[in-house]
Scaffold this active site. Sequence first.
Site, PDB file in Angstrom:
ATOM      1  N   HIS A  98       1.529   6.371  -2.916  1.00  0.00           N
ATOM      2  CA  HIS A  98       0.276   7.108  -3.131  1.00  0.00           C
ATOM      3  C   HIS A  98      -0.821   6.775  -2.130  1.00  0.00           C
ATOM      4  O   HIS A  98      -1.860   7.445  -2.107  1.00  0.00           O
ATOM      5  CB  HIS A  98      -0.213   6.904  -4.575  1.00  0.00           C
ATOM      6  CG  HIS A  98      -0.789   8.133  -5.198  1.00  0.00           C
ATOM      7  ND1 HIS A  98      -1.009   8.251  -6.549  1.00  0.00           N
ATOM      8  CD2 HIS A  98      -1.207   9.310  -4.655  1.00  0.00           C
ATOM      9  CE1 HIS A  98      -1.546   9.443  -6.798  1.00  0.00           C
ATOM     10  NE2 HIS A  98      -1.676  10.094  -5.673  1.00  0.00           N
ATOM     11  N   ASP A 121      -2.183  10.245 -12.998  1.00  0.00           N
ATOM     12  CA  ASP A 121      -1.607   8.941 -12.674  1.00  0.00           C
ATOM     13  C   ASP A 121      -1.731   8.022 -13.896  1.00  0.00           C
ATOM     14  O   ASP A 121      -2.645   8.200 -14.713  1.00  0.00           O
ATOM     15  CB  ASP A 121      -2.438   8.343 -11.505  1.00  0.00           C
ATOM     16  CG  ASP A 121      -1.686   7.329 -10.647  1.00  0.00           C
ATOM     17  OD1 ASP A 121      -0.949   6.499 -11.207  1.00  0.00           O
ATOM     18  OD2 ASP A 121      -1.881   7.374  -9.422  1.00  0.00           O
TER      19      ASP A 121
HETATM   20  C1  DIR Z   1      -2.568  -2.059  -9.450  1.00  0.00           C
HETATM   21  C2  DIR Z   1      -1.357  -1.176  -9.652  1.00  0.00           C
HETATM   22  N1  DIR Z   1      -3.763  -1.459 -10.019  1.00  0.00           N
HETATM   23  C3  DIR Z   1      -2.790  -2.363  -7.967  1.00  0.00           C
HETATM   24  N2  DIR Z   1      -1.506   0.094  -9.026  1.00  0.00           N
HETATM   25  C4  DIR Z   1      -0.524   1.007  -8.894  1.00  0.00           C
HETATM   26  O1  DIR Z   1      -1.847  -2.836  -7.346  1.00  0.00           O
HETATM   27  O2  DIR Z   1      -3.868  -2.136  -7.455  1.00  0.00           O
HETATM   28  N3  DIR Z   1      -0.744   2.162  -8.431  1.00  0.00           N
HETATM   29  N4  DIR Z   1       0.705   0.736  -9.280  1.00  0.00           N
HETATM   30  O3  DIR Z   1       0.098   3.189  -8.372  1.00  0.00           O
HETATM   31 MN    MN Z   2      -0.864   6.441  -7.868  1.00  0.00          MN
HETATM   32 MN    MN Z   3       0.564   5.150 -10.480  1.00  0.00          MN
END
Ligand code: DIR
Ligand code: MN
Ligand code: MN
Length: 301
Positions: A98, A121
């Site tokens: 992403h 999401d």
């Molecule tokens: C978490 C996970 N908030 C980070 N974020 C994800 O790594 O900043 N995003 N998995 O898709």
């Molecule tokens: Mn994402």
């Molecule tokens: Mn995600």
Amino acid sequence: KTAAIVGCPFSGGQPKPGVDKGPIHLVEAGLISQLESLGWNVKFEGHHQFEDIKTNDDPPIGILKNPRLVSRVTESVARVVGEHVKKGELAVTLGGDHSLAMGTISGTLSTHPEACVVWVDAHADINTIESTESGNIHGMPVSFLLGLGNKVPEFSWVKPLLKPENLVYIGLRDVDAGEKALLRDNKIKAFSMHEVDRYGIGRVVEMALDHVNPNRDRPIHLSFDVDALDPTVAPSTGTPVRGGLTFREGHFICEAIYETGLLVALDLMEVNPSLEDEASVKQTVAVGCSLLRSGLGETLL
Ligand code: DIR
Ligand code: MN
Ligand code: MN
Ligand code: MN
């Protein structure tokens, strides 16, 4: 009506290999002909080629991993998506992780600064260089687009073109403490799974559009992380979180946004065909194709 497929085999915004194979699997599953069957002229000239920067030449900035690589790749995605949107083509980006949305949304906003973003999401992806605990840039693209946090010189190409009031989230359920503060402080509208349970997906989409697009006259960029869906529906993704959108709730969002006639760009991100068993991979890729068909006008009747 023309749709331009931007295949982005890229995984540098997070640590799990395989998400770079997402776009290849989506296309091999027959996506192009499925979209053509809906009456679209579909442009696809092969997946995007990215120059590589080896990890040795790309040491962390703070704790941000692969910063130069992510910056270089997303900048080129911004250019490609921007060119399609400028020509009036619907830009359909296949991820990849992403972090790519830093590019796709920059591309859309370079042509339509008044566009709104609907971000679907499990995660808010709004960490800044100060707040990130993982250093994975796929958890950060929204903060770069909004211009939050300390500037990272390597990402100086990203202009803060997105205004907080032009962004809305649907599906959130795994938001870091620092991210919750950023959402609150910037008054960003978010419909978590709690609101989906309370109001139903129909009213949630209506309220989300009322917030960012009250007169239904602004272009819409839909950025859909497949992990918004429940892991029973889309198991093959890097950071699954239980309690997600059902199959129909996910599709309803895409159908309802297509119906506005305002969609100018659509991202489908984080399909990882290297995770879980073969049946799960097949299921996740199929659901990815089917979300995209809904976003391009497939109806049930
Ligand atoms: C978490 C996970 N908030 C980070 N974020 C994800 O790594 O900043 N995003 N998995 O898709
Ligand atoms: Mn994402
Ligand atoms: Mn995600
Ligand atoms: Mn415009």
